[in-house]
Motif scaffolding. Structure first.
Motif, PDB file in Angstrom:
ATOM      1  N   CYS A 177       0.884  -1.245  -0.073  1.00  0.00           N
ATOM      2  CA  CYS A 177       0.090  -0.015   0.042  1.00  0.00           C
ATOM      3  C   CYS A 177       0.899   1.161  -0.053  1.00  0.00           C
ATOM      4  O   CYS A 177       0.241   2.441   0.014  1.00  0.00           O
ATOM      5  CB  CYS A 177      -0.826   0.043   1.279  1.00  0.00           C
ATOM      6  N   LEU A 178       2.247   0.888   0.059  1.00  0.00           N
ATOM      7  CA  LEU A 178       3.003   2.319   0.103  1.00  0.00           C
ATOM      8  C   LEU A 178       3.108   2.820  -1.299  1.00  0.00           C
ATOM      9  O   LEU A 178       3.540   2.279  -2.081  1.00  0.00           O
ATOM     10  CB  LEU A 178       4.452   2.001   0.827  1.00  0.00           C
ATOM     11  N   ALA A 179       2.563   4.250  -1.334  1.00  0.00           N
ATOM     12  CA  ALA A 179       2.537   4.835  -2.657  1.00  0.00           C
ATOM     13  C   ALA A 179       4.077   4.866  -3.376  1.00  0.00           C
ATOM     14  O   ALA A 179       4.255   4.946  -4.576  1.00  0.00           O
ATOM     15  CB  ALA A 179       2.290   6.209  -2.575  1.00  0.00           C
ATOM     16  N   GLY A 180       5.039   5.004  -2.298  1.00  0.00           N
ATOM     17  CA  GLY A 180       6.439   4.999  -3.073  1.00  0.00           C
ATOM     18  C   GLY A 180       7.027   3.600  -3.286  1.00  0.00           C
ATOM     19  O   GLY A 180       8.304   3.414  -3.402  1.00  0.00           O
ATOM     20  N   ASP A 181       6.255   2.640  -3.196  1.00  0.00           N
ATOM     21  CA  ASP A 181       7.089   1.323  -3.333  1.00  0.00           C
ATOM     22  C   ASP A 181       7.118   1.047  -4.654  1.00  0.00           C
ATOM     23  O   ASP A 181       6.486   0.248  -5.362  1.00  0.00           O
ATOM     24  CB  ASP A 181       5.850   0.370  -2.854  1.00  0.00           C
ATOM     25  N   VAL A 182       7.946   1.883  -5.431  1.00  0.00           N
ATOM     26  CA  VAL A 182       8.341   2.114  -6.866  1.00  0.00           C
ATOM     27  C   VAL A 182       9.877   1.596  -6.966  1.00  0.00           C
ATOM     28  O   VAL A 182      10.713   1.972  -6.365  1.00  0.00           O
ATOM     29  CB  VAL A 182       8.288   3.260  -7.556  1.00  0.00           C
ATOM     30  N   ILE A 183      10.303   0.621  -7.762  1.00  0.00           N
ATOM     31  CA  ILE A 183      11.611   0.283  -8.212  1.00  0.00           C
ATOM     32  C   ILE A 183      12.315   1.215  -9.035  1.00  0.00           C
ATOM     33  O   ILE A 183      13.387   1.444  -8.968  1.00  0.00           O
ATOM     34  CB  ILE A 183      11.667  -1.251  -8.531  1.00  0.00           C
ATOM     35  N   GLY A 184      11.500   1.491 -10.083  1.00  0.00           N
ATOM     36  CA  GLY A 184      12.004   2.407 -11.017  1.00  0.00           C
ATOM     37  C   GLY A 184      11.403   2.210 -12.542  1.00  0.00           C
ATOM     38  O   GLY A 184      10.578   1.401 -12.597  1.00  0.00           O
ATOM     39  N   ARG A 185      11.794   2.672 -13.483  1.00  0.00           N
ATOM     40  CA  ARG A 185      11.235   2.966 -14.803  1.00  0.00           C
ATOM     41  C   ARG A 185      12.455   2.049 -15.635  1.00  0.00           C
ATOM     42  O   ARG A 185      13.496   2.375 -15.458  1.00  0.00           O
ATOM     43  CB  ARG A 185      11.054   4.211 -15.186  1.00  0.00           C
ATOM     44  N   TYR A 186      11.857   1.032 -16.414  1.00  0.00           N
ATOM     45  CA  TYR A 186      12.691   0.262 -17.315  1.00  0.00           C
ATOM     46  C   TYR A 186      12.190   0.070 -18.664  1.00  0.00           C
ATOM     47  O   TYR A 186      10.870   0.337 -18.808  1.00  0.00           O
ATOM     48  CB  TYR A 186      12.712  -1.089 -16.584  1.00  0.00           C
ATOM     49  N   ALA A 187      13.169  -0.181 -19.583  1.00  0.00           N
ATOM     50  CA  ALA A 187      12.834  -0.120 -20.778  1.00  0.00           C
ATOM     51  C   ALA A 187      12.555  -1.798 -21.382  1.00  0.00           C
ATOM     52  O   ALA A 187      13.445  -2.630 -20.931  1.00  0.00           O
ATOM     53  CB  ALA A 187      13.871   0.069 -21.752  1.00  0.00           C
ATOM     54  N   PHE A 188      11.468  -1.842 -21.992  1.00  0.00           N
ATOM     55  CA  PHE A 188      10.930  -3.103 -22.654  1.00  0.00           C
ATOM     56  C   PHE A 188      10.676  -3.037 -23.999  1.00  0.00           C
ATOM     57  O   PHE A 188      10.391  -1.978 -24.402  1.00  0.00           O
ATOM     58  CB  PHE A 188       9.608  -3.543 -21.797  1.00  0.00           C
ATOM     59  N   GLY A 189      10.651  -4.367 -24.635  1.00  0.00           N
ATOM     60  CA  GLY A 189      10.174  -4.431 -26.061  1.00  0.00           C
ATOM     61  C   GLY A 189       8.924  -3.903 -26.097  1.00  0.00           C
ATOM     62  O   GLY A 189       8.260  -3.324 -27.191  1.00  0.00           O
ATOM     63  N   ALA A 190       7.972  -4.195 -25.169  1.00  0.00           N
ATOM     64  CA  ALA A 190       6.509  -4.092 -25.114  1.00  0.00           C
ATOM     65  C   ALA A 190       6.146  -4.234 -23.598  1.00  0.00           C
ATOM     66  O   ALA A 190       7.012  -4.891 -22.669  1.00  0.00           O
ATOM     67  CB  ALA A 190       5.870  -4.886 -26.025  1.00  0.00           C
ATOM     68  N   VAL A 191       4.774  -3.706 -23.379  1.00  0.00           N
ATOM     69  CA  VAL A 191       4.475  -3.855 -21.795  1.00  0.00           C
ATOM     70  C   VAL A 191       4.373  -5.130 -21.634  1.00  0.00           C
ATOM     71  O   VAL A 191       3.668  -5.962 -22.165  1.00  0.00           O
ATOM     72  CB  VAL A 191       3.081  -3.283 -21.777  1.00  0.00           C
ATOM     73  N   PRO A 192       5.133  -5.669 -20.175  1.00  0.00           N
ATOM     74  CA  PRO A 192       5.329  -7.038 -20.159  1.00  0.00           C
ATOM     75  C   PRO A 192       3.586  -7.576 -19.772  1.00  0.00           C
ATOM     76  O   PRO A 192       2.906  -6.898 -19.274  1.00  0.00           O
ATOM     77  CB  PRO A 192       5.915  -6.919 -18.886  1.00  0.00           C
ATOM     78  N   ALA A 193       3.487  -8.597 -20.176  1.00  0.00           N
ATOM     79  CA  ALA A 193       2.143  -9.401 -20.262  1.00  0.00           C
ATOM     80  C   ALA A 193       1.954  -9.915 -18.527  1.00  0.00           C
ATOM     81  O   ALA A 193       2.889 -10.356 -18.031  1.00  0.00           O
ATOM     82  CB  ALA A 193       1.975 -10.606 -20.748  1.00  0.00           C
ATOM     83  N   ILE A 194       0.844  -9.712 -18.056  1.00  0.00           N
ATOM     84  CA  ILE A 194       0.475 -10.382 -16.797  1.00  0.00           C
ATOM     85  C   ILE A 194       0.897 -11.732 -16.490  1.00  0.00           C
ATOM     86  O   ILE A 194       0.497 -12.609 -17.411  1.00  0.00           O
ATOM     87  CB  ILE A 194      -0.973 -10.233 -16.423  1.00  0.00           C
ATOM     88  N   GLY A 195       1.476 -12.184 -15.580  1.00  0.00           N
ATOM     89  CA  GLY A 195       2.265 -13.601 -15.399  1.00  0.00           C
ATOM     90  C   GLY A 195       3.614 -13.535 -15.869  1.00  0.00           C
ATOM     91  O   GLY A 195       4.024 -14.636 -15.602  1.00  0.00           O
ATOM     92  N   SER A 196       3.974 -12.596 -16.601  1.00  0.00           N
ATOM     93  CA  SER A 196       5.550 -12.663 -17.006  1.00  0.00           C
ATOM     94  C   SER A 196       6.610 -12.529 -16.033  1.00  0.00           C
ATOM     95  O   SER A 196       6.152 -11.784 -14.989  1.00  0.00           O
ATOM     96  CB  SER A 196       5.665 -11.687 -18.288  1.00  0.00           C
TER      97      SER A 196
END
Length: 386
Positions: A315-334
């Motif tokens: 629930c922590l709003a700041g629980d963010v690791i960072g912004r990363y580059a992908f070929g496409a938005v990763p699918a749920i379950g990947s």
């Protein structure tokens, strides 16, 4: 935010779906390669090298660590007990403060006990002298020369509570003391250590006739490819020649550098100022240094034109690791994996929000053998509360 590059090494060919999610995976072949480097430093320099349990205490691999290093350094009673139960060799204990009701057990477990202040040493020295065996007594000093990039991680920063300022250490402070201990580095090469030595050497030389050893602590990135290891060996030999003191080192991060990953799974994607992938990996629960430092851990196989913000399920709003580059938005379950997570991550995990603790697995990149050694469940969460 600082970025840690990380070296994927053999993990570039590890299939992430071979383990539960989330899961810390440690490559024992890479760990052994690091240990060989540290053992070589120990042999050629004549110094004693200990493993800092505060950074890496996966005791499943204690027999491997003990095969190469001379023991462990602990940060209090429980780490000292772990060291005595599972690791061979020396158990050295340092704590900024000791609880009187724990001291008898610490004395029974430890070969070296290092105190933060002369007053603490004086308080417990009679108990140590009453022990039925020899126990080395150390005093931690603060060289007063900040060399770290972040004051939160610099034990020599102004106002530090860690170590007695060197100019306050006199003959009375050294009563009953066998050696001096310092720890002021953090992920650094040899150059800062040489600068600190130049700063403290005159005083250490003056105190040396009263002492047997000096401990240069941890923070030395000895197993990093570009570390000046030949220079370190020469330095340790020079200190011994100039002062007559035996030298100790206590690497922690260097023991497990680039030897582990943290595997996670995409649970959902939220569109808000770009895609936000929610993982079962939490920065606050599993990689707290991401928030505290802060730093951006490297992502295995990162690359592409699509930037995705990765964050945890808490629930922590700041629980963010960072912004990363992908070929496409990763699918749920990947699956995804963050690099260089064997040290200072699994030792800091929490169950805040009831977030599941990552499983623990050991992989051998030479043989491809894999074993999941621990999975955590509700009782691990419940058992911390009442």
């Amino acid at each position: 935010m600082q970025t840690h590059a990380g070296d994927p090494g053999a993990f570039a060919r590890f299939a992430l779906d071979r383990v539960p999610s989330p899961c810390f995976v440690v490559d024992e072949a890479r760990l052994e390669a690091n240990l060989r480097v540290l053992a070589d430093i120990q042999t050629r320099s004549g110094a004693t090298v200990l493993c800092a349990l505060k950074a890496f205490s996966m005791w499943e691999l204690a027999p491997l660590v003990s095969r190469y290093l001379s023991g462990v350094c602990a940060s209090g009673l429980w780490e000292a007990r772990l060291g005595r139960e599972h690791y061979g060799g020396i158990v050295e204990t340092f704590a900024a403060g000791y609880k009187p009701d724990e001291m008898a057990e610490i004395i029974a477990l430890s070969d070296h006990i290092v105190f933060n202040t002369p007053a603490a040493k004086a308080r417990f020295l009679p108990m140590i002298r009453d022990a039925a065996r020899e126990i080395h007594v150390g005093l931690r000093f603060n060289p007063g020369l900040p060399m770290g990039e972040d004051p939160k991680y610099d034990p020599a920063a102004p106002g530090s509570r860690l170590g007695t300022p060197l100019d306050q250490i006199d003959d009375a402070a050294l009563e009953g003391v066998d050696g001096l201990h310092m720890h002021t580095l953090c992920e650094q090469d040899l150059t800062p250590l040489l600068a600190i030595w130049d700063h403290i050497a005159p005083r250490i030389r003056a105190l040396a006739p009263r002492l047997k050893w000096i401990n240069f602590g941890g923070g030395h990135h000895i197993t990093r490819a570009d570390y000046d290891r030949e220079g370190l060996i020469a330095f340790l030999q020079r200190v011994r020649a100039e002062t007559g003191l035996h030298c100790y080192l206590e690497p922690g991060e260097a023991v497990a550098l680039d030897a582990g990953i943290l595997v996670g799974e995409v649970l959902d994607v939220v569109e808000n100022d770009g895609p936000n992938a929610i993982l079962d990996i939490s920065a606050t629960c599993h990689m707290p240094d991401v928030i505290e430092a802060p730093y951006r851990p490297a992502l295995l196989g990162e690359g592409g034109e699509t930037l995705v913000r990765l964050g945890g399920p808490s629930c922590l709003a700041g629980d963010v690791i960072g912004r990363y580059a992908f070929g496409a938005v990763p699918a749920i379950g990947s699956r995804v994996a963050f690099l260089d997570q064997a040290h200072y991550s699994m030792v800091k995990t929490t169950t805040f929000n009831g977030v599941r603790l990552p499983a623990l697995a050991v992989w051998n990149s030479d043989s491809d053998a894999l074993r999941v050694i621990r999975e955590f469940d509700y009782q691990d969460f419940k058992g911390r509360l009442s």
